[in-house]
Write a protein that holds these residues in place. Structure first.
Motif, PDB file in Angstrom:
ATOM      1  N   PRO A  76      27.810  12.883 -29.736  1.00  0.00           N
ATOM      2  CA  PRO A  76      28.737  12.761 -28.602  1.00  0.00           C
ATOM      3  C   PRO A  76      28.035  12.912 -27.256  1.00  0.00           C
ATOM      4  N   LEU A  77      28.483  12.096 -26.284  1.00  0.00           N
ATOM      5  CA  LEU A  77      27.824  12.010 -24.983  1.00  0.00           C
ATOM      6  C   LEU A  77      28.860  12.129 -23.872  1.00  0.00           C
ATOM      7  N   GLY A  78      28.456  12.744 -22.737  1.00  0.00           N
ATOM      8  CA  GLY A  78      29.345  12.890 -21.595  1.00  0.00           C
ATOM      9  C   GLY A  78      28.570  12.958 -20.306  1.00  0.00           C
ATOM     10  N   ALA A  79      29.175  13.569 -19.271  1.00  0.00           N
ATOM     11  CA  ALA A  79      28.530  13.641 -17.958  1.00  0.00           C
ATOM     12  C   ALA A  79      28.994  14.875 -17.215  1.00  0.00           C
ATOM     13  N   PHE A  80      28.091  15.412 -16.377  1.00  0.00           N
ATOM     14  CA  PHE A  80      28.468  16.429 -15.403  1.00  0.00           C
ATOM     15  C   PHE A  80      29.138  15.710 -14.233  1.00  0.00           C
ATOM     16  N   LEU A  81      30.208  16.290 -13.695  1.00  0.00           N
ATOM     17  CA  LEU A  81      30.911  15.662 -12.570  1.00  0.00           C
ATOM     18  C   LEU A  81      31.232  16.728 -11.529  1.00  0.00           C
ATOM     19  N   THR A 113      26.878  16.667 -27.021  1.00  0.00           N
ATOM     20  CA  THR A 113      25.508  17.142 -27.244  1.00  0.00           C
ATOM     21  C   THR A 113      24.558  16.596 -26.192  1.00  0.00           C
ATOM     22  N   VAL A 114      24.962  15.523 -25.520  1.00  0.00           N
ATOM     23  CA  VAL A 114      24.165  14.893 -24.456  1.00  0.00           C
ATOM     24  C   VAL A 114      25.042  14.752 -23.220  1.00  0.00           C
ATOM     25  N   ALA A 115      24.493  15.116 -22.032  1.00  0.00           N
ATOM     26  CA  ALA A 115      25.245  14.978 -20.785  1.00  0.00           C
ATOM     27  C   ALA A 115      24.362  14.335 -19.719  1.00  0.00           C
ATOM     28  N   LEU A 116      24.908  13.332 -19.037  1.00  0.00           N
ATOM     29  CA  LEU A 116      24.195  12.683 -17.941  1.00  0.00           C
ATOM     30  C   LEU A 116      24.500  13.408 -16.635  1.00  0.00           C
ATOM     31  N   SER A 117      23.464  13.561 -15.791  1.00  0.00           N
ATOM     32  CA  SER A 117      23.625  14.237 -14.504  1.00  0.00           C
ATOM     33  C   SER A 117      23.328  13.272 -13.362  1.00  0.00           C
ATOM     34  N   GLY A 118      23.609  13.708 -12.143  1.00  0.00           N
ATOM     35  CA  GLY A 118      23.321  12.893 -10.957  1.00  0.00           C
ATOM     36  C   GLY A 118      22.082  13.315 -10.221  1.00  0.00           C
ATOM     37  N   ASP A 119      21.229  14.126 -10.839  1.00  0.00           N
ATOM     38  CA  ASP A 119      20.039  14.637 -10.161  1.00  0.00           C
ATOM     39  C   ASP A 119      19.069  13.515  -9.806  1.00  0.00           C
ATOM     40  N   GLY A 120      18.415  13.656  -8.649  1.00  0.00           N
ATOM     41  CA  GLY A 120      17.355  12.746  -8.244  1.00  0.00           C
ATOM     42  C   GLY A 120      17.690  11.848  -7.077  1.00  0.00           C
ATOM     43  N   SER A 122      21.427  24.372 -26.104  1.00  0.00           N
ATOM     44  CA  SER A 122      21.116  23.239 -26.996  1.00  0.00           C
ATOM     45  C   SER A 122      21.847  21.970 -26.579  1.00  0.00           C
ATOM     46  N   LEU A 123      21.850  21.721 -25.265  1.00  0.00           N
ATOM     47  CA  LEU A 123      22.436  20.508 -24.701  1.00  0.00           C
ATOM     48  C   LEU A 123      21.329  19.650 -24.118  1.00  0.00           C
ATOM     49  N   GLU A 124      21.332  18.363 -24.411  1.00  0.00           N
ATOM     50  CA  GLU A 124      20.361  17.459 -23.809  1.00  0.00           C
ATOM     51  C   GLU A 124      20.926  16.903 -22.513  1.00  0.00           C
ATOM     52  N   ALA A 125      20.224  17.150 -21.398  1.00  0.00           N
ATOM     53  CA  ALA A 125      20.611  16.594 -20.100  1.00  0.00           C
ATOM     54  C   ALA A 125      19.717  15.402 -19.780  1.00  0.00           C
ATOM     55  N   ARG A 126      20.332  14.321 -19.357  1.00  0.00           N
ATOM     56  CA  ARG A 126      19.586  13.116 -18.994  1.00  0.00           C
ATOM     57  C   ARG A 126      19.865  12.764 -17.534  1.00  0.00           C
ATOM     58  N   GLU A 127      18.852  12.262 -16.846  1.00  0.00           N
ATOM     59  CA  GLU A 127      18.940  11.974 -15.413  1.00  0.00           C
ATOM     60  C   GLU A 127      18.782  10.478 -15.157  1.00  0.00           C
TER      61      GLU A 127
END
Length: 632
Positions: A260-265, A359-366, A507-512
Motif C-alpha cells: 500500500p502506498l500514500g502521501a504526506f499532505l 508502507t510507502v509514502a511520497l513527500s514533497g521534499d526538495g 518501518s515506513l518507506e518515504a519517497r521524494e
C-alpha cells in the motif's frame, strides 16, 4: 527500503565473525523488520535488514549475482530498474528475481562504476567483487539514503545505514569531536562532512568509495554533481510544459510498489502538487496523511483538508500536543547524533499515522531547494542586487554600523527586525547567506562556549565549509550559489536525515518525487526570473500547478512544517528550560559557560528574547551525549 551493515579488512583479509555483522544489523531492525541476512568471506562481511516493497518474496539479501562473483547489500529503490533490466537482458543478462537489487549486480558487471550514472533512485549500497577483491560503497546523487563508515583498530572498515549500526561494534571509539559540536550549534544538526564521533565519516551524497585488501582506504570520489552554470532558453510556456513532464515522471516513477502506498499532505504547494499528480495517475483514491498543531497560527490542517477534498483522497489527520515533548528520548534514539530540527517531532508523528495505512509514502521534499522556495533565498537574491550596486567599501561601514546599533527585536513584526539584514548586507554574499542559514550566529555561539572549548576550536568556524562550498559552486549568480549550498549541505544534513530516520523508525518507506535528479537538473538551469518574481519564490512551479491547485494553496505565505517550541518553553515546558541550563550532562563536557546558559533560559522564559531554538538544541545535545555514552 532496508538497513545495511558490514565489515571490510583493509589489510590482511582476516575472517569476519558473522555474529558481529548480525549484531550491527539487528541494531537497525526498524529499517527492515521483514527479513535478515548475513554473508561473510575472507576479509568481508555484508549484512542486511529488509523492508519488503517490491518482489516481496523473491529478493533476499545479501544477494549474489547469477555467476556468484559479486555480492550486494542494498538500501533504497531503483525506480528505472525495469527499463535497465530490459536493456541488460538485450545484452545477454539473465535474471532470477523480479526486483531491483539483482539489476544493480548485472549493471555493475556490464558497465562497472559507470552503472551509477544509469541508476535513477535513492540508494546506499555495498557491493563486493570477488574477482577484483574490492568493495564498492556508493550513495545516491542527493543523499536520500545514508551511509556511515569508520576505520577500526583491527584494520577493518565498518559501515552501516545508521550510526547505531556502528555503535553495535565493540571497537568503535566514543569520543566526541568538538568541531562537530561547533557545527551542531551553528546548524542544529551535524552536517555530512562531520560526525559527532571522532573517526566516524559519512559517505557524501553523489560519491563512491572503492576499498581494496592490502591498501589504505582512499578518499570518496564524486560521481555526480548539480550545476547551475547553464540556462534554459525558451518561453515560460515551453519551460512550464517541460517542468510538468518532469513532475509527472518523478511522481509516477515513485508510485511503483507491491505494498500500500500514500502521501504526506501538509497543505503547502509541494505536497499538494505531489498529491494532485498522484490522483491524476491513479484509478484509486490516494491515501493522504496530515499533522496539525494546537497553536492556531502554525496549523495548516484546514488547507490539507481542502486539498484532500479537492482530489477525493482517503485523508487522515492528527494534532500534535505539547505533551508530545515527553517523547524526546525516542527522537534522540532515532537520530543518534544530536539533531535539533524541531519539525522532526511532527514528521515522526505523520510517519506513524501514515504507517497505520500504508508502507510507502511520497513527500514533497526538495522543491524549496531546487526552485528557490525558501524566504531566505528570496531575501538573498535581493541582497545580492544591493551588493552589486554598492561596493564593499561602502556597504561594510554603512550596514555594519547599522547592524551593530540596531536592537535585536525577536518580539517585533518581521519588517522591524532589520538587524540581521544589515549584518548580512555588510558581508560578502557567501558570508551573509551562511549567517542567514545558521541557527546561532558565530559570535553568539562562542559567547556561550567555555574558554577551554574556544581554545580547542581555535579559528575554526562552522560557517567556513558552507562559505567555501558556495565560492566554488558551479553557478552564475548569488542565488545559484545559495541553492547549490542548500542542495549539497542543508538538504542531506537536515531535511533528508529527518525524513529518513523518522520514517524508518516506524518501518515506513518515504519517497521524494521532487528530488528526481532529472527534475533537479532541469530546475538548476532555469533563468532566475522563472524561480523568483518580486517576492514570490518557486514561481514557475506555482504557475505550472495553477491548473490543479487554487491560489490560496499556491500563493499564500509559506508557513513551513514547524513545532511551537518557543511557546512550549514559556508555558508547560518552562521547567524543562531551566533544567537545561543546570544540566549536569552538559556541565561534564566542559563545552559551555553555565552562567551563559542560565541567562538564555531566563531571558526566554521572561520574554526578553526568543531562545526557543537554542534551548531545543541544548536539550537535544544533552540527551544525545547521554544516549551515545560520550563526553567531551
Amino acid at each position: 527500503m532496508c538497513g545495511i551493515a558490514g565489515l571490510f579488512h583493509l589489510g590482511t583479509p582476516k575472517p569476519v565473525d558473522p555474529f558481529r555483522v548480525e549484531r550491527m544489523c539487528d541494531a537497525m531492525v526498524h529499517r527492515g523488520p521483514d527479513g535478515a541476512g548475513v554473508w561473510t568471506d575472507a576479509g568481508i562481511g555484508l549484512g542486511h535488514r529488509r523492508l519488503s516493497i517490491i518482489d516481496l518474496e523473491g529478493s533476499p539479501q545479501p544477494m549474489h549475482s547469477a555467476d556468484g562473483e559479486t555480492v550486494i547489500a542494498f538500501n533504497g529503490e531503483i525506480y528505472n530498474f525495469r527499463e535497465l533490466r530490459r536493456e541488460l537482458e538485450g545484452q545477454g543478462a539473465r535474471f532470477r528475481t523480479d526486483g531491483d537489487t539483482e539489476v544493480i549486480l548485472a549493471a555493475w558487471q556490464r558497465w562497472g562504476i559507470d552503472c551509477l550514472d544509469r541508476l535513477n533512485g535513492m540508494f546506499a549500497f555495498a557491493l563486493y567483487d570477488k574477482r577484483k577483491k574490492e568493495l564498492l560503497l556508493a550513495r545516491d546523487r542527493l543523499g536520500v539514503k545514508p551511509l556511515f563508515m569508520a576505520e577500526l583498530s583491527d584494520g577493518s572498515m565498518a559501515f552501516a545505514s545508521e550510526l547505531k549500526g556502528l555503535l553495535a561494534h565493540p571497537l568503535l571509539r566514543r569520543e566526541a569531536d568538538p568541531k562537530a559540536v561547533e557545527d551542531y550549534m551553528a546548524w542544529g544538526y551535524v552536517p555530512d562532512h562531520r560526525s559527532i564521533l571522532k573517526g566516524v565519516e559519512k559517505l557524501p551524497a553523489g560519491h563512491f568509495r572503492v576499498l581494496k585488501h592490502g591498501a589504505s582506504a582512499p578518499p570518496p570520489r564524486q560521481w555526480w554533481d548539480i550545476s547551475f552554470a547553464d540556462r534554459h532558453k525558451g518561453s515560460t510556456k515551453d519551460l512550464s510544459a517541460e517542468l510538468m513532464h518532469h513532475l509527472r515522471e518523478g511522481v509516477t516513477s515513485r508510485m511503483v510498489s507491491d505494498v500500500p502506498l500514500g502521501a504526506f499532505l501538509s497543505g503547502g504547494v509541494d505536497s499538494s502538487s505531489v498529491v494532485a499528480l498522484m490522483a491524476e495517475a491513479s484509478s484509486e483514491p490516494v491515501n493522504t496523511c496530515s499533522i496539525g498543531f494546537d497553536v492556531a497560527d502554525l496549523d495548516e490542517t484546514g488547507y490539507a483538508k481542502q486539498v484532500a477534498d479537492l482530489f477525493s483522497t482517503n485523508h487522515h489527520s492528527q494534532t500534535v500536543q505539547p505533551d508530545d515533548f515527553q517523547e524526546i528520548d525516542r527522537l534522540v534514539s532515532m537520530f543518534d547524533e544530536p539533531f535539533a530540527d524541531a519539525s522532526a517531532l511532527p514528521t515522526w508523528r505523520v510517519c506513524q499515522l501514515a504507517r497505520e495505512h500504508v508502507t510507502v509514502a511520497l513527500s514533497g521534499d526538495g522543491a524549496d531547494e531546487a526552485f528557490a522556495g525558501y524566504r531566505r533565498q528570496v531575501f538573498h537574491a535581493r541582497e545580492e542586487q544591493a551588493r552589486a550596486v554598492l561596493p564593499a567599501y561602502l556597504r561594510k561601514p554603512i550596514f555594519g554600523g547599522l547592524g551593530a546599533i540596531w536592537p535585536k527585536a525577536d518580539w517585533a513584526p518581521r519588517h522591524f527586525r532589520a538587524k540581521s539584514t544589515f549584518q548580512s548586507l555588510a558581508a560578502d554574499g557567501e558570508v551573509g547567506y551562511a549567517r542567514a542559514l545558521s541557527v546561532i550566529p558565530s559570535e553568539h555561539r562562542h559567547a556561550i562556549f567555555s574558554e577551554p572549548m574556544r581554545r580547542e576550536l581555535g579559528d575554526y568556524r562552522a560557517e567556513q565549509p558552507l562559505i567555501d562550498l558556495m565560492k566554488h559552486a558551479p553557478g552564475r549568480s548569488g542565488l545559484d550559489r545559495a541553492q547549490y549550498a542548500d542542495l549539497k549541505f542543508w538538504m542531506p544534513g537536515d531535511i533528508l536525515t529527518k525524513v529518513d530516520r523518522t520514517s524508518m523508525s516506524v518501518s515506513l518507506e518515504a519517497r521524494e518525487p521532487l528530488l528526481d535528479h532529472r527534475l533537479i537538473e532541469f530546475a538548476a538551469r532555469l533563468p532566475q526570473k522563472e524561480r523568483i518574481r518580486g517576492r514570490q519564490g518557486k514561481w514557475l512551479l506555482k504557475h505550472t500547478m495553477e491548473r490543479y491547485l487554487p491560489d490560496n494553496i499556491l500563493y499564500r505565505q509559506k508557513q513551513g512544517f514547524v513545532t511551537p517550541i518557543s511557546q512550549w518553553f514559556r508555558g508547560p515546558l518552562a521547567s524543562q528550560a531551566k533544567a537545561i541550563a543546570a544540566s549536569a550532562g552538559l556541565a561534564k563536557t566542559g563545552w559551555f559557560d553555565s552562567k551563559a546558559l542560565t541567562r538564555i533560559a531566563d531571558d526566554h522564559i521572561e520574554g526578553r528574547t526568543d531562545n526557543g531554538r537554542i534551548l531545543w538544541q541544548l536539550l537535544m545535545l544533552q540527551k544525545s551525549i547521554k544516549h551515545l555514552g560520550i563526553v567531551g
